[in-house]
Design a protein around this motif. Sequence first.
Motif, PDB file in Angstrom:
ATOM      1  N   ASN A   1     100.409 -60.569 -16.911  1.00  0.00           N
ATOM      2  CA  ASN A   1      99.093 -61.045 -16.474  1.00  0.00           C
ATOM      3  C   ASN A   1      99.022 -62.562 -16.649  1.00  0.00           C
ATOM      4  OD1 ASN A   1      96.360 -61.215 -15.793  1.00  0.00           O
ATOM      5  ND2 ASN A   1      95.657 -60.506 -17.794  1.00  0.00           N
ATOM      6  N   PRO A   2      99.808 -63.322 -15.874  1.00  0.00           N
ATOM      7  CA  PRO A   2      99.900 -64.771 -16.077  1.00  0.00           C
ATOM      8  C   PRO A   2      98.587 -65.510 -15.857  1.00  0.00           C
ATOM      9  CG  PRO A   2     100.965 -64.125 -14.020  1.00  0.00           C
ATOM     10  CD  PRO A   2     100.663 -62.864 -14.759  1.00  0.00           C
ATOM     11  N   ASP A   3      97.669 -64.946 -15.078  1.00  0.00           N
ATOM     12  CA  ASP A   3      96.397 -65.619 -14.808  1.00  0.00           C
ATOM     13  C   ASP A   3      95.309 -65.250 -15.814  1.00  0.00           C
ATOM     14  OD1 ASP A   3      97.416 -66.918 -12.528  1.00  0.00           O
ATOM     15  OD2 ASP A   3      97.063 -65.125 -11.314  1.00  0.00           O
ATOM     16  N   GLY A   4      95.627 -64.350 -16.724  1.00  0.00           N
ATOM     17  CA  GLY A   4      94.670 -64.001 -17.763  1.00  0.00           C
ATOM     18  C   GLY A   4      93.396 -63.364 -17.256  1.00  0.00           C
ATOM     19  N   VAL A   5      93.492 -62.553 -16.206  1.00  0.00           N
ATOM     20  CA  VAL A   5      92.296 -61.901 -15.679  1.00  0.00           C
ATOM     21  C   VAL A   5      92.047 -60.592 -16.421  1.00  0.00           C
ATOM     22  CG1 VAL A   5      92.712 -62.888 -13.398  1.00  0.00           C
ATOM     23  CG2 VAL A   5      93.470 -60.550 -13.879  1.00  0.00           C
ATOM     24  N   LEU A   6      90.811 -60.138 -16.348  1.00  0.00           N
ATOM     25  CA  LEU A   6      90.482 -58.819 -16.873  1.00  0.00           C
ATOM     26  C   LEU A   6      90.840 -57.827 -15.766  1.00  0.00           C
ATOM     27  CD1 LEU A   6      87.257 -57.907 -18.824  1.00  0.00           C
ATOM     28  CD2 LEU A   6      88.365 -56.317 -17.262  1.00  0.00           C
ATOM     29  N   TYR A   7      91.946 -57.115 -15.942  1.00  0.00           N
ATOM     30  CA  TYR A   7      92.465 -56.301 -14.846  1.00  0.00           C
ATOM     31  C   TYR A   7      91.779 -54.952 -14.722  1.00  0.00           C
ATOM     32  CZ  TYR A   7      95.570 -55.919 -18.921  1.00  0.00           C
ATOM     33  OH  TYR A   7      96.073 -55.864 -20.190  1.00  0.00           O
TER      34      TYR A   7
ATOM     35  N   LEU B   1     104.118 -57.969 -31.432  1.00  0.00           N
ATOM     36  CA  LEU B   1     102.730 -58.346 -31.190  1.00  0.00           C
ATOM     37  C   LEU B   1     102.508 -59.850 -31.294  1.00  0.00           C
ATOM     38  CD1 LEU B   1     100.816 -55.490 -33.041  1.00  0.00           C
ATOM     39  CD2 LEU B   1     101.156 -55.757 -30.573  1.00  0.00           C
ATOM     40  N   ALA B   2     103.202 -60.505 -32.220  1.00  0.00           N
ATOM     41  CA  ALA B   2     103.013 -61.939 -32.405  1.00  0.00           C
ATOM     42  C   ALA B   2     103.459 -62.721 -31.170  1.00  0.00           C
ATOM     43  CB  ALA B   2     103.783 -62.425 -33.631  1.00  0.00           C
ATOM     44  N   GLU B   3     104.375 -62.140 -30.386  1.00  0.00           N
ATOM     45  CA  GLU B   3     104.876 -62.803 -29.186  1.00  0.00           C
ATOM     46  C   GLU B   3     104.009 -62.519 -27.961  1.00  0.00           C
ATOM     47  OE1 GLU B   3     108.818 -61.420 -28.519  1.00  0.00           O
ATOM     48  OE2 GLU B   3     109.422 -61.621 -30.617  1.00  0.00           O
ATOM     49  N   ALA B   4     103.137 -61.506 -28.054  1.00  0.00           N
ATOM     50  CA  ALA B   4     102.398 -61.046 -26.883  1.00  0.00           C
ATOM     51  C   ALA B   4     101.479 -62.135 -26.327  1.00  0.00           C
ATOM     52  CB  ALA B   4     101.591 -59.808 -27.228  1.00  0.00           C
ATOM     53  N   ILE B   5     101.501 -62.278 -25.008  1.00  0.00           N
ATOM     54  CA  ILE B   5     100.642 -63.244 -24.318  1.00  0.00           C
ATOM     55  C   ILE B   5      99.365 -62.569 -23.854  1.00  0.00           C
ATOM     56  CG2 ILE B   5     100.479 -64.758 -22.304  1.00  0.00           C
ATOM     57  CD1 ILE B   5     103.544 -65.075 -22.518  1.00  0.00           C
ATOM     58  N   ASP B   6      99.501 -61.354 -23.338  1.00  0.00           N
ATOM     59  CA  ASP B   6      98.348 -60.622 -22.829  1.00  0.00           C
ATOM     60  C   ASP B   6      98.046 -59.444 -23.748  1.00  0.00           C
ATOM     61  OD1 ASP B   6      96.452 -60.152 -20.468  1.00  0.00           O
ATOM     62  OD2 ASP B   6      97.382 -58.184 -20.733  1.00  0.00           O
TER      63      ASP B   6
ATOM     64  N   PHE C   1      83.360 -57.680 -14.918  1.00  0.00           N
ATOM     65  CA  PHE C   1      84.190 -58.875 -14.878  1.00  0.00           C
ATOM     66  C   PHE C   1      85.604 -58.585 -14.373  1.00  0.00           C
ATOM     67  CE2 PHE C   1      80.929 -59.795 -18.056  1.00  0.00           C
ATOM     68  CZ  PHE C   1      80.508 -61.067 -17.649  1.00  0.00           C
ATOM     69  N   GLU C   2      85.809 -57.401 -13.855  1.00  0.00           N
ATOM     70  CA  GLU C   2      87.135 -57.004 -13.387  1.00  0.00           C
ATOM     71  C   GLU C   2      87.659 -57.987 -12.346  1.00  0.00           C
ATOM     72  OE1 GLU C   2      88.166 -53.359 -10.745  1.00  0.00           O
ATOM     73  OE2 GLU C   2      88.188 -52.659 -12.831  1.00  0.00           O
ATOM     74  N   GLY C   3      88.911 -58.424 -12.534  1.00  0.00           N
ATOM     75  CA  GLY C   3      89.544 -59.338 -11.602  1.00  0.00           C
ATOM     76  C   GLY C   3      89.286 -60.806 -11.907  1.00  0.00           C
ATOM     77  N   LEU C   4      88.513 -61.084 -12.967  1.00  0.00           N
ATOM     78  CA  LEU C   4      88.153 -62.462 -13.298  1.00  0.00           C
ATOM     79  C   LEU C   4      88.776 -62.886 -14.625  1.00  0.00           C
ATOM     80  CD1 LEU C   4      84.315 -62.393 -12.543  1.00  0.00           C
ATOM     81  CD2 LEU C   4      86.136 -63.198 -11.018  1.00  0.00           C
ATOM     82  N   ASN C   5      89.089 -64.169 -14.722  1.00  0.00           N
ATOM     83  CA  ASN C   5      89.327 -64.782 -16.019  1.00  0.00           C
ATOM     84  C   ASN C   5      87.936 -65.096 -16.558  1.00  0.00           C
ATOM     85  OD1 ASN C   5      89.488 -67.076 -17.916  1.00  0.00           O
ATOM     86  ND2 ASN C   5      91.680 -66.930 -17.524  1.00  0.00           N
ATOM     87  N   ILE C   6      87.496 -64.385 -17.583  1.00  0.00           N
ATOM     88  CA  ILE C   6      86.087 -64.427 -17.980  1.00  0.00           C
ATOM     89  C   ILE C   6      85.630 -65.831 -18.351  1.00  0.00           C
ATOM     90  CG2 ILE C   6      84.383 -63.554 -19.621  1.00  0.00           C
ATOM     91  CD1 ILE C   6      85.935 -60.967 -19.759  1.00  0.00           C
TER      92      ILE C   6
END
Length: 222
Positions: free
Chosen positions: A16-22, A213-218, A94-99
């Motif tokens: 999820n590189p754009d950080g959206v709420l999927y 978990l410490a490496e997780a981006i999303d 907020f689905e589909g948005l970077n909040i």
Amino acid sequence: MPADLIHLVRHGEVFNPDGVLYGRLPEFHLSERGRRMAQLAASSLAGRPIVAVTASPLTRTRESAEPWIDRFRDGLGGEGLRIDERLIEPANRFEGLNIRAALKRDPFLARHLLNPWRPSWGEPFASIAARMMAAVADAHAGVEGGEVVLVSHQLPIWMVARTAQGKPLATDPRRRRCSLSSITTLAHDPAVAVPGAAGFVEVDYQEPAAELLAEAIDLGAV
């Protein structure tokens, strides 16, 4: 005899590189790290009598269920992955948005955050808990012994845990105890009379993918 244990497994990290709420959007796949998380979760219960694996219909839970199907194929009696719509992520406005970015562009969106105790931005907590507990009860009754895996999402699993604990459903999203690829385990005890729990009690919680978990981006929390 019904299931001995129900294991509620959260999906692994999503790409999820754009950080959206999927939310319920299709085609959000696991990241490579998410696939490793799912493998660790399945490996953590190696040797257990897993007789059924069920997932929500979304891509990330289906992919997270694959290692369970591969590892426990012999115990599944030739049956593949089951799908249960009740295990799905809640709908969210907020689905589909970077909040954060969306609120900066349109502060009026903040009206959806006015009641975090319901919550005002999506499916009510009580509704999530009710459908999840029904899915748990059916999974428990739907096999003859052994253990069952249900692959779902953070908030639905947290609603089950809170229900089984007899605690309020509304909590700060940052304080939910349900990390990526975590396993929340329930047993059935008819002597327990927690309202709404239908006799289910939590007997274990583990984080088999803790090392990643410490490496997780999303982190996927909503």
